[in-house]
Structures are given as structure tokens and as C-alpha cells.
Design a protein around this motif. Structure first.
Motif, short mmCIF file in Angstrom:
data_model
loop_
_atom_site.label_atom_id
_atom_site.label_comp_id
_atom_site.label_asym_id
_atom_site.label_seq_id
_atom_site.Cartn_x
_atom_site.Cartn_y
_atom_site.Cartn_z
N PRO A 22 0.79 -1.25 0.00
CA PRO A 22 0.00 0.00 0.00
C PRO A 22 0.82 1.29 0.00
CG PRO A 22 -0.74 -1.54 1.72
CD PRO A 22 0.56 -2.05 1.20
N ARG A 23 2.09 1.25 0.38
CA ARG A 23 2.83 2.48 0.65
C ARG A 23 2.86 3.41 -0.56
NH1 ARG A 23 8.57 1.49 2.99
NH2 ARG A 23 7.28 0.61 4.65
N PHE A 24 3.13 2.87 -1.73
CA PHE A 24 3.22 3.70 -2.93
C PHE A 24 1.88 4.38 -3.21
CE2 PHE A 24 2.96 4.29 -7.56
CZ PHE A 24 4.12 5.00 -7.80
N TYR A 25 0.79 3.65 -3.02
CA TYR A 25 -0.54 4.17 -3.33
C TYR A 25 -1.03 5.15 -2.26
CZ TYR A 25 0.00 0.30 -6.51
OH TYR A 25 0.50 -0.54 -7.47
N VAL A 26 -0.58 4.96 -1.02
CA VAL A 26 -0.90 5.93 0.02
C VAL A 26 -0.23 7.27 -0.28
CG1 VAL A 26 -0.56 6.50 2.45
CG2 VAL A 26 -1.30 4.21 1.81
N ALA A 27 1.03 7.21 -0.75
CA ALA A 27 1.74 8.44 -1.12
C ALA A 27 0.99 9.17 -2.23
CB ALA A 27 3.16 8.12 -1.55
N LEU A 28 0.51 8.42 -3.23
CA LEU A 28 -0.24 9.04 -4.32
C LEU A 28 -1.59 9.58 -3.83
CD1 LEU A 28 0.43 6.61 -7.31
CD2 LEU A 28 1.64 8.71 -6.69
N LEU A 29 -2.18 8.90 -2.86
CA LEU A 29 -3.46 9.36 -2.32
C LEU A 29 -3.29 10.72 -1.63
CD1 LEU A 29 -6.45 8.86 -1.72
CD2 LEU A 29 -5.75 7.62 0.35
N TRP A 30 -2.19 10.90 -0.90
CA TRP A 30 -1.90 12.20 -0.29
C TRP A 30 -1.89 13.30 -1.36
CZ3 TRP A 30 2.97 11.29 3.33
CH2 TRP A 30 2.57 10.54 4.42
N ILE A 31 -1.17 13.00 -2.44
CA ILE A 31 -1.04 14.00 -3.50
C ILE A 31 -2.38 14.25 -4.17
CG2 ILE A 31 0.21 14.62 -5.59
CD1 ILE A 31 1.96 14.32 -3.09
N ALA A 32 -3.16 13.19 -4.37
CA ALA A 32 -4.47 13.34 -5.02
C ALA A 32 -5.39 14.23 -4.18
CB ALA A 32 -5.11 11.97 -5.24
N ILE A 33 -5.37 14.06 -2.86
CA ILE A 33 -6.18 14.91 -1.98
C ILE A 33 -5.73 16.36 -2.08
CG2 ILE A 33 -6.77 15.39 0.42
CD1 ILE A 33 -6.57 12.37 0.94
N LEU A 34 -4.43 16.56 -2.09
CA LEU A 34 -3.88 17.92 -2.21
C LEU A 34 -4.26 18.55 -3.55
CD1 LEU A 34 -1.81 20.12 -1.21
CD2 LEU A 34 -0.09 18.85 -2.51
N PHE A 35 -4.05 17.82 -4.63
CA PHE A 35 -4.34 18.35 -5.96
C PHE A 35 -5.83 18.53 -6.20
CE2 PHE A 35 -0.18 16.89 -8.25
CZ PHE A 35 0.54 17.76 -7.44
N HIS A 36 -6.66 17.73 -5.52
CA HIS A 36 -8.11 17.88 -5.68
C HIS A 36 -8.54 19.29 -5.26
CE1 HIS A 36 -12.40 17.08 -5.49
NE2 HIS A 36 -12.39 17.53 -4.24
N VAL A 37 -8.01 19.74 -4.14
CA VAL A 37 -8.33 21.08 -3.66
C VAL A 37 -7.87 22.13 -4.67
CG1 VAL A 37 -7.93 22.75 -1.82
CG2 VAL A 37 -8.21 20.33 -1.26
N MET A 38 -6.73 21.91 -5.29
CA MET A 38 -6.15 22.89 -6.19
C MET A 38 -6.78 22.90 -7.57
SD MET A 38 -2.20 22.24 -5.09
CE MET A 38 -1.59 23.58 -6.10
N THR A 39 -7.45 21.81 -7.94
CA THR A 39 -8.05 21.73 -9.27
C THR A 39 -9.55 21.98 -9.26
OG1 THR A 39 -8.25 19.31 -9.02
CG2 THR A 39 -6.30 20.15 -10.18
N VAL A 40 -10.14 22.25 -8.08
CA VAL A 40 -11.57 22.50 -8.02
C VAL A 40 -11.95 23.69 -8.89
CG1 VAL A 40 -13.41 23.33 -6.51
CG2 VAL A 40 -11.96 21.44 -5.77
N GLY A 41 -11.17 24.77 -8.81
CA GLY A 41 -11.46 25.95 -9.61
C GLY A 41 -11.31 25.69 -11.10
N ILE A 42 -10.29 24.93 -11.48
CA ILE A 42 -10.09 24.61 -12.90
C ILE A 42 -11.24 23.78 -13.42
CG2 ILE A 42 -8.60 23.38 -14.53
CD1 ILE A 42 -6.23 24.05 -12.73
N ARG A 43 -11.64 22.79 -12.64
CA ARG A 43 -12.75 21.93 -13.07
C ARG A 43 -14.04 22.74 -13.15
NH1 ARG A 43 -11.79 18.38 -9.75
NH2 ARG A 43 -13.22 18.97 -8.07
N GLY A 44 -14.29 23.60 -12.17
CA GLY A 44 -15.50 24.42 -12.21
C GLY A 44 -15.53 25.37 -13.38
N PHE A 45 -14.38 25.97 -13.71
CA PHE A 45 -14.30 26.87 -14.84
C PHE A 45 -14.58 26.13 -16.15
CE2 PHE A 45 -12.07 29.17 -18.20
CZ PHE A 45 -12.46 30.48 -17.97
N CYS A 46 -14.02 24.92 -16.28
CA CYS A 46 -14.25 24.13 -17.50
C CYS A 46 -15.73 23.77 -17.65
CB CYS A 46 -13.41 22.85 -17.45
SG CYS A 46 -11.63 23.10 -17.60
#
Length: 284
Positions: A22-46
């Protein structure tokens, strides 16, 4: 040739273990949660405009100190168990020799860091899918969110216009991915050297300190000094000195430091692996 083949085999065994735990995928999950917050505006604009965003989003995901810290800690999670001494490592070393086992581990750090970087570049794309299109330029969405106040409509800071003005999309993606890759490799070899040569866990402490330099030096020191002393800040290519402009370090400085640290830790670990007694402990 046999030594190369044995090193590749050691690397292959480590990769198989990494991608089935699981370790590799947990690391990616951290990043996905972080990037989700940062891409909300991009997704909403699209969704509101009906215009698709291009693939070139990663350079805008590494702008803030919190993002940089999480990316480094994600890499640290992958390599916190360096030098990868496990109960079954003894027979591997007896079979391939210490040198081949060591270089197999170094190759593993390089390869896993590469996969980690590729995954980070794809996560923003997956988070805004299906509002993704292909263009060789920056595209209307990124250009608008960087040059206007439209991002505020979606509770998001505007994208960094310096990146658009200084770099082509391909240059920005390439330089950001290269910085993440080098920083991840550095995290791996620092963990390896610290845990192996000093004490298990020492490399983790050093890397946590490196991760926090992104926040501490930018908050409590002169901004110019902070750019030169905090490797996580180098993932933000807008801070580079470009064609004589900017307060940050040049790319020559950035990659010279990466090369020196990675090279020094590798050499010290190589000398240590040849002389030091090995203790096979349970993986942490």
C-alpha cells in the motif's frame, strides 16, 4: 555484464514489492487529496464555460509551501525503510554480492522516483477528467485563469502568470518533472545514507527537515536566501532566475546542488556497504 544483470534483478524484486504494497498508493493518495483542492477551480471553470483544459497543469500545482512539503513527504514515505534490509535480504546479498545489491537499490530509488513523478503529472489530469483536451499551447483555460481574476469566482488563486510568460508548456512540464524527480531521488539517497551510516530513522529526520525548509526559510528568512537553501522551493519553476530576471537560483545552481548531494550520499553509502556489518531487521 553479470553484475549489471544481478543489479537489475535486485531492482526488479524491490519494484515488485513496492507496487504490491500500500505504501506507494498511500503516497499518491496524499497527492491526489492535495491536488483535488487545487483543481476545483479549474474543473468548475471548465464545466461553466464548456472549454477543456490542457494537460499542462503540474507546474501550477507546486507553487505553495504546503504542496511542496506534501510532495517531499510522499517521496519520503516511499524510501523511509532504506537501506531496505529485510529478513530475506541476507540470501540476496550472498547470491549477488554487496556491490550488485547496493547498485540495484540505487537503481530502484531512481526508477521509483521516476514513476512517482509520472504519476504526479497525471493526477491533475485525472482529477479534471473528462474536461481535458490536447493542445501544444497553454490553452484558453490556463491562460484565462493566469491572466484574469476569473479564478476568484471559484475560490481559487489565479495561476502563476510568470510560468506562462517565461516557459512554453513543454519546457514548464519538463522542468517541473525534472525537479520533482531529482528531489525524490535525493530524498531516497539521503534516507539511505542517514539510516544506514548513522542510525535507523536518522535519514527520515533529515528529510523531514529538508521538507520543512520550504516553509521555514520562506517565512523567517530573506526570500532570496530561502530560495537558495530550500530544495522543495525548486519545484516551483516561477522562482528560477530566468534570462537574468528573478530573485531565485539559476537552473545551473539547482541541478548542481542536486548532483552534489545525490553523488555524495551515494559514494558514502557505497563505501559503507562494503565495510559495515549488516543487520537484517523487520521492515518499518
Amino acid at each position: 555484464m553479470d553484475r549489471i544483470r544481478m543489479s537489475l534483478r535486485v531492482c526488479q524484486i524491490r519494484l515488485r514489492k513496492t507496487f504490491t504494497t500500500p505504501r506507494f498508493y498511500v503516497a499518491l493518495l496524499w497527492i491526489a487529496i492535495l491536488f483535488h483542492v487545487m483543481t476545483v477551480g479549474i474543473r468548475g471553470f471548465c464545466e461553466q464555460t464548456g472549454v477543456d483544459v490542457t494537460f499542462w497543469m503540474l507546474p501550477f500545482m507546486t507553487r505553495y509551501n504546503g504542496d511542496q512539503i506534501i510532495i517531499v513527504l510522499g517521496a519520503l514515505l516511499l524510501f523511509c525503510d532504506a537501506p531496505f534490509l529485510e529478513p530475506n535480504s541476507g540470501w540476496q546479498i550472498l547470491r549477488v554480492g554487496r556491490k550488485s545489491w547496493f547498485w540495484g537499490n540505487m537503481l530502484y530509488i531512481v526508477v521509483v522516483s521516476f514513476f512517482y513523478t509520472i504519476c504526479l503529472s497525471m493526477i491533475p489530469v485525472l482529477l479534471v477528467f473528462p474536461n481535458v483536451g490536447w493542445e501544444t499551447g497553454w490553452g484558453k483555460v490556463i491562460s484565462t485563469l493566469a491572466q484574469t481574476n476569473a479564478a476568484y469566482t471559484f475560490d481559487q488563486e489565479p495561476l502563476d502568470y510568470l510560468i506562462l510568460s517565461r516557459f512554453s508548456p513543454q519546457e514548464a512540464m519538463g522542468l517541473t518533472m525534472l525537479a520533482i524527480w531529482c528531489l525524490s531521488v535525493m530524498t531516497g539517497v539521503v534516507s539511505y545514507a542517514g539510516n544506514f551510516l548513522v542510525h535507523r530513522g536518522f535519514g527520515i529526520v533529515i528529510n523531514c527537515g529538508i521538507a520543512l525548509t520550504a516553509l521555514l526559510l520562506s517565512k523567517f528568512s530573506n526570500i532570496t536566501i530561502g530560495y537558495y537553501c530550500a530544495p522543495p522551493l525548486w519545484m516551483n519553476i516561477a522562482s528560477y532566475k530566468w534570462q537574468g530576471y528573478g530573485n531565485g537560483p539559476s537552473m545551473a545552481y539547482v541541478y548542481s546542488v542536486f548532483a552534489i548531494v545525490i553523488g555524495a550520499c551515494t559514494i558514502l553509502s557505497y563505501i559503507g556497504i562494503r565495510k559495515k556489518d549488516l543487520n537484517f531487521v523487520e521492515e518499518i
